[in-house]
Design an enzyme around this catalytic site. Structure first.
Site, PDB file in Angstrom:
ATOM      1  N   ARG A 159      54.228 -33.983  85.752  1.00  0.00           N
ATOM      2  CA  ARG A 159      52.874 -33.691  86.232  1.00  0.00           C
ATOM      3  C   ARG A 159      52.045 -34.957  86.404  1.00  0.00           C
ATOM      4  NH1 ARG A 159      48.245 -32.788  83.245  1.00  0.00           N
ATOM      5  NH2 ARG A 159      49.481 -32.876  81.340  1.00  0.00           N
ATOM      6  N   ARG A 240      53.433 -43.339  75.420  1.00  0.00           N
ATOM      7  CA  ARG A 240      53.559 -43.592  73.994  1.00  0.00           C
ATOM      8  C   ARG A 240      54.106 -44.996  73.786  1.00  0.00           C
ATOM      9  NH1 ARG A 240      50.724 -39.924  73.934  1.00  0.00           N
ATOM     10  NH2 ARG A 240      50.779 -38.006  72.711  1.00  0.00           N
ATOM     11  N   ASP A 263      47.662 -48.592  77.045  1.00  0.00           N
ATOM     12  CA  ASP A 263      46.708 -47.692  76.397  1.00  0.00           C
ATOM     13  C   ASP A 263      47.263 -47.145  75.086  1.00  0.00           C
ATOM     14  OD1 ASP A 263      44.231 -46.164  76.392  1.00  0.00           O
ATOM     15  OD2 ASP A 263      45.450 -44.394  76.815  1.00  0.00           O
ATOM     16  N   GLU A 268      48.867 -46.777  65.731  1.00  0.00           N
ATOM     17  CA  GLU A 268      47.488 -46.556  66.141  1.00  0.00           C
ATOM     18  C   GLU A 268      46.677 -46.019  64.971  1.00  0.00           C
ATOM     19  OE1 GLU A 268      47.547 -44.033  69.594  1.00  0.00           O
ATOM     20  OE2 GLU A 268      48.708 -45.464  70.776  1.00  0.00           O
ATOM     21  N   HIS A 287      43.915 -46.104  73.498  1.00  0.00           N
ATOM     22  CA  HIS A 287      44.438 -44.743  73.681  1.00  0.00           C
ATOM     23  C   HIS A 287      43.329 -43.802  74.157  1.00  0.00           C
ATOM     24  CE1 HIS A 287      47.848 -41.803  72.371  1.00  0.00           C
ATOM     25  NE2 HIS A 287      47.287 -41.445  73.525  1.00  0.00           N
TER      26      HIS A 287
END
Length: 327
Positions: A159, A240, A263, A268, A287
């Site tokens: 997508r 990721r 990103d 994290e 992120h």
């Protein structure tokens, strides 16, 4: 009184994204805007809570942590699934896991950010902004490249990858695509040409990753793959961090071989002393991919609804319904 923890509200956006009044009338609701340092800190900080409303995979919920939360009765997740959550451990404990459905009009926000990172890296936008704020003008800003006529390689054409293909077409880029299950027909429908992984790496001026992290995709871009990339090519990762060999990536940007627009990261929040924070040839965002107002307008109201329904004895969107049968 029931205690509810709203986890990982890093941008301080949760309270204004939903009406919490029905929940706050029946429970003590605590918003956590900082990440836990480690599992021990999470276990200590959450031990007294009955319900946890989590945000994606920001706080990992392995079996070892689930077992240390004695009062936990319901765990809310955002999105259809959470790979960092041990659902089986929750089921064994009789903990209901409730999800949220859809992203609203924020469905393509991550692809939009990938486009932004592509353009920012191609034109040196972060350096230009920083220079102006420091009293400079063009000094120190790298000479950019035009994306028209260049080649965009997409690893993953689901997508979001297909949406990124449309953005590349709008920029008059040639679109190549590869993933382990991609067919030529699916690639063609998205406006891309299916090629081998090596052909994509060697032929692309920019490469954007759009894969789900799994045992099969972890490390899918390793040192040898990065070495195949064109000198000066841009690697964009909004999926990721562990899809890419981090050490090899740091070595490549430090040597000036490629540019990385990231990103997402292996850990994290990114530690304060992490070498990527000072690495050259990088564009970094914290992120932000899916985190837009339109997404929060779905995630948080449904999270509130899930918690209220659970307190009413009528749980919604339960992904481990065997817990309800056992009850």
């Amino acid at each position: 009184m029931t205690k509810i923890a709203v986890l990982d509200d890093w941008q301080g956006i949760a309270r204004q994204s939903a009406d919490w009044s029905k929940l706050e009338a029946r429970a003590e609701v605590v918003f956590f805007d900082e990440a836990f340092a480690d599992e021990d800190a999470a276990a200590a900080g959450l031990a007294e809570f009955d319900i946890l409303l989590s945000m994606r995979e920001r706080t990992p919920m392995p079996r070892s942590l689930i077992q240390r939360l004695p009062k936990l009765a319901m765990l809310g997740i955002t999105g259809a699934a959470n790979p960092s959550l041990d659902v089986a451990a929750c089921t064994e404990r009789g903990i209901a896991v409730c999800n949220t459905v859809g992203y609203g009009s924020g469905a393509f926000a991550t692809a939009e950010l990938a486009l932004g990172l592509l353009i920012a890296a191609a034109r040196g936008i972060p350096q230009g902004d920083a220079g102006i704020r420091q009293g400079e003008f063009q000094h120190g800003v790298p000479v950019g490249i035009s994306l028209a006529g260049k080649t965009l390689g997409l690893i993953g054409l689901g997508r979001l990858g297909a949406r990124m293909a449309r953005y590349g077409e709008a920029l008059d880029m040639t679109i190549l695509a590869w993933s382990q299950n991609l067919t030529a027909e699916t690639a063609q429908e998205a406006g891309a040409e299916l090629v081998s992984k090596d052909e994509l790496l060697e032929g692309s001026d920019a490469i954007s990753l759009h894969l789900v992290l799994s045992p099969r995709s972890r490390g899918i871009i390793g040192a040898a793959d990065i070495a195949r990339m064109k000198p000066g090519a841009i690697l964009i990762n909004t999926s990721r961090g562990p899809l890419v060999d981090e050490a090899a990536l740091i070595a490549a940007v430090t040597a000036g071989r490629i540019v990385a627009a990231l990103d997402v990261f292996d850990r994290e929040p990114l530690p304060a002393d992490h070498p990527l924070r000072t690495a050259p040839n990088t564009v970094l965002t914290p992120h932000l991919g899916y985190g837009v107002a339109e997404t929060w307008a779905v995630f948080y109201p449904q999270s509130v609804e899930n918690a209220v329904s659970f307190l009413d004895g009528k749980p919604l969107r339960v992904i481990n319904p065997e817990v309800l049968a056992a009850g």
